[in-house]
Design a protein around this motif. Structure first.
Motif, PDB file in Angstrom:
ATOM      1  N   SER A  82     -30.175 -98.853  24.112  1.00  0.00           N
ATOM      2  CA  SER A  82     -30.305 -97.952  25.238  1.00  0.00           C
ATOM      3  C   SER A  82     -31.397 -97.970  25.704  1.00  0.00           C
ATOM      4  N   ALA A  83     -31.824 -97.440  26.715  1.00  0.00           N
ATOM      5  CA  ALA A  83     -33.017 -97.379  27.536  1.00  0.00           C
ATOM      6  C   ALA A  83     -33.990 -96.502  26.702  1.00  0.00           C
ATOM      7  N   SER A  84     -33.560 -95.595  25.934  1.00  0.00           N
ATOM      8  CA  SER A  84     -34.364 -95.055  25.252  1.00  0.00           C
ATOM      9  C   SER A  84     -35.084 -95.903  24.078  1.00  0.00           C
ATOM     10  N   HIS A  85     -34.169 -96.495  23.409  1.00  0.00           N
ATOM     11  CA  HIS A  85     -34.674 -97.474  22.317  1.00  0.00           C
ATOM     12  C   HIS A  85     -35.510 -98.567  23.048  1.00  0.00           C
ATOM     13  N   LEU A  86     -35.201 -98.991  23.953  1.00  0.00           N
ATOM     14  CA  LEU A  86     -36.180 -99.875  24.730  1.00  0.00           C
ATOM     15  C   LEU A  86     -37.575 -99.429  24.986  1.00  0.00           C
ATOM     16  N   SER A  87     -37.626 -98.104  25.415  1.00  0.00           N
ATOM     17  CA  SER A  87     -38.817 -97.459  25.655  1.00  0.00           C
ATOM     18  C   SER A  87     -39.659 -97.160  24.269  1.00  0.00           C
ATOM     19  N   LYS A  88     -39.083 -96.870  23.382  1.00  0.00           N
ATOM     20  CA  LYS A  88     -39.783 -96.451  22.143  1.00  0.00           C
ATOM     21  C   LYS A  88     -40.264 -97.772  21.688  1.00  0.00           C
ATOM     22  N   GLN A  89     -39.681 -98.858  21.717  1.00  0.00           N
ATOM     23  CA  GLN A  89     -39.968-100.209  21.232  1.00  0.00           C
ATOM     24  C   GLN A  89     -41.197-100.708  22.099  1.00  0.00           C
ATOM     25  N   PHE A  90     -41.135-100.461  23.382  1.00  0.00           N
ATOM     26  CA  PHE A  90     -42.157-100.946  24.459  1.00  0.00           C
ATOM     27  C   PHE A  90     -43.406-100.093  24.036  1.00  0.00           C
ATOM     28  N   LYS A  91     -43.385 -98.750  23.838  1.00  0.00           N
ATOM     29  CA  LYS A  91     -44.679 -98.220  23.430  1.00  0.00           C
ATOM     30  C   LYS A  91     -44.831 -98.419  22.309  1.00  0.00           C
ATOM     31  N   LYS A  92     -44.399 -98.827  20.966  1.00  0.00           N
ATOM     32  CA  LYS A  92     -44.876 -99.181  19.997  1.00  0.00           C
ATOM     33  C   LYS A  92     -45.650-100.443  19.981  1.00  0.00           C
ATOM     34  N   VAL A  93     -45.121-101.410  20.765  1.00  0.00           N
ATOM     35  CA  VAL A  93     -45.749-102.688  20.771  1.00  0.00           C
ATOM     36  C   VAL A  93     -47.310-102.658  21.928  1.00  0.00           C
ATOM     37  N   THR A  94     -46.859-101.832  23.083  1.00  0.00           N
ATOM     38  CA  THR A  94     -47.887-101.839  24.070  1.00  0.00           C
ATOM     39  C   THR A  94     -48.692-100.780  24.026  1.00  0.00           C
ATOM     40  N   ALA A  95     -48.485 -99.570  23.528  1.00  0.00           N
ATOM     41  CA  ALA A  95     -49.231 -98.350  23.587  1.00  0.00           C
ATOM     42  C   ALA A  95     -49.289 -97.753  24.939  1.00  0.00           C
ATOM     43  N   MET A  96     -47.968 -97.903  25.614  1.00  0.00           N
ATOM     44  CA  MET A  96     -47.665 -97.301  26.901  1.00  0.00           C
ATOM     45  C   MET A  96     -46.431 -97.280  26.919  1.00  0.00           C
ATOM     46  N   THR A  97     -45.707 -96.465  27.725  1.00  0.00           N
ATOM     47  CA  THR A  97     -44.524 -96.346  28.245  1.00  0.00           C
ATOM     48  C   THR A  97     -44.108 -97.499  29.366  1.00  0.00           C
ATOM     49  N   PRO A  98     -42.967 -97.620  29.407  1.00  0.00           N
ATOM     50  CA  PRO A  98     -42.398 -98.537  30.572  1.00  0.00           C
ATOM     51  C   PRO A  98     -42.991 -98.291  31.931  1.00  0.00           C
ATOM     52  N   THR A  99     -42.773 -96.816  32.279  1.00  0.00           N
ATOM     53  CA  THR A  99     -42.937 -96.408  33.429  1.00  0.00           C
ATOM     54  C   THR A  99     -44.557 -96.500  33.770  1.00  0.00           C
ATOM     55  N   PHE A 100     -45.245 -96.064  32.623  1.00  0.00           N
ATOM     56  CA  PHE A 100     -46.706 -96.050  32.872  1.00  0.00           C
ATOM     57  C   PHE A 100     -47.215 -97.660  33.096  1.00  0.00           C
ATOM     58  N   PHE A 101     -46.576 -98.599  32.416  1.00  0.00           N
ATOM     59  CA  PHE A 101     -47.069-100.148  32.794  1.00  0.00           C
ATOM     60  C   PHE A 101     -46.416-100.269  34.006  1.00  0.00           C
ATOM     61  N   LYS A 102     -45.338-100.104  34.612  1.00  0.00           N
ATOM     62  CA  LYS A 102     -44.930-100.273  35.760  1.00  0.00           C
ATOM     63  C   LYS A 102     -45.867-100.160  36.830  1.00  0.00           C
TER      64      LYS A 102
END
Length: 187
Positions: free
Chosen positions: A154-174
């Motif tokens: 899910s997008a939620s799973h992607l977002s959680k993993q993204f935040k865990k690795v990068t310390a930011m949300t995908p939206t914040f990164f974008k």
């Protein structure tokens, strides 16, 4: 004919650079793929050392020991899977790697962890996160479409993993001014 394995050869641009360097060196290539080359000629040890010196100047390295070749092949399989293929595969990652390399997964996994100080699974996650960053920067797909393309549940799973690795949300990164991406060979 000579087959050589090359470290840090992780993208199509790398293939073009290595192929060009081989041509400048006067060699006739049979094939140049991620992480490996086949040359029509046999080379003396001195020529191989000279070629390696030229490749080192470009950030590549000829790998001659079997264990390092296996680790590099795993890395190239993952890079190819995440960045160049449709990541929707029906088998799990360990079966995919075993089928491609032909060794027991526990052996491959232990070897990888020993040489890279990282697990195969974590390396795979890092590659996926870099691909997510790339797709976010392109701004052509929604987060749901990116999650589907990269085989997230899910997008939620992607977002959680993204935040865990990068310390930011995908939206914040974008939306950030500094969209820091890492080169594939540095993961």
């Amino acid at each position: 004919m000579l087959k050589l394995h090359i470290k840090n050869m992780v993208c199509n641009r790398c293939i073009m650079v290595v192929k060009s360097e081989l041509e400048k060196f006067g060699l006739h290539t049979i094939s140049v793929e991620l992480g490996k080359i086949e040359i029509a000629e046999d080379l003396s040890k001195e020529k191989i050392v000279d070629l390696n010196r030229k490749l080192l100047n470009l950030g590549f390295l000829i790998i001659d020991d079997k264990k390092s070749q296996i680790v590099e092949k795993v890395k190239n399989l993952i890079v190819e899977l995440v960045h160049f293929k449709d990541n929707r595969f029906t088998t799990n990652l360990s079966d995919y790697i075993v089928a491609a390399i032909g060794h027991d997964y526990s052996y491959i996994s232990n070897l990888f962890s020993t040489q890279e100080s990282n697990t195969i699974e974590h390396y795979y996650i890092l590659q996926k996160i870099e691909r997510v960053k790339e797709l976010l920067v392109y701004d052509e797909l929604s987060l749901n479409e990116i999650a589907f393309q990269l085989n997230y549940s899910s997008a939620s799973h992607l977002s959680k993993q993204f935040k865990k690795v990068t310390a930011m949300t995908p939206t914040f990164f974008k939306n950030s001014e500094e969209q820091k991406r890492l080169s594939l060979e540095n993961l």
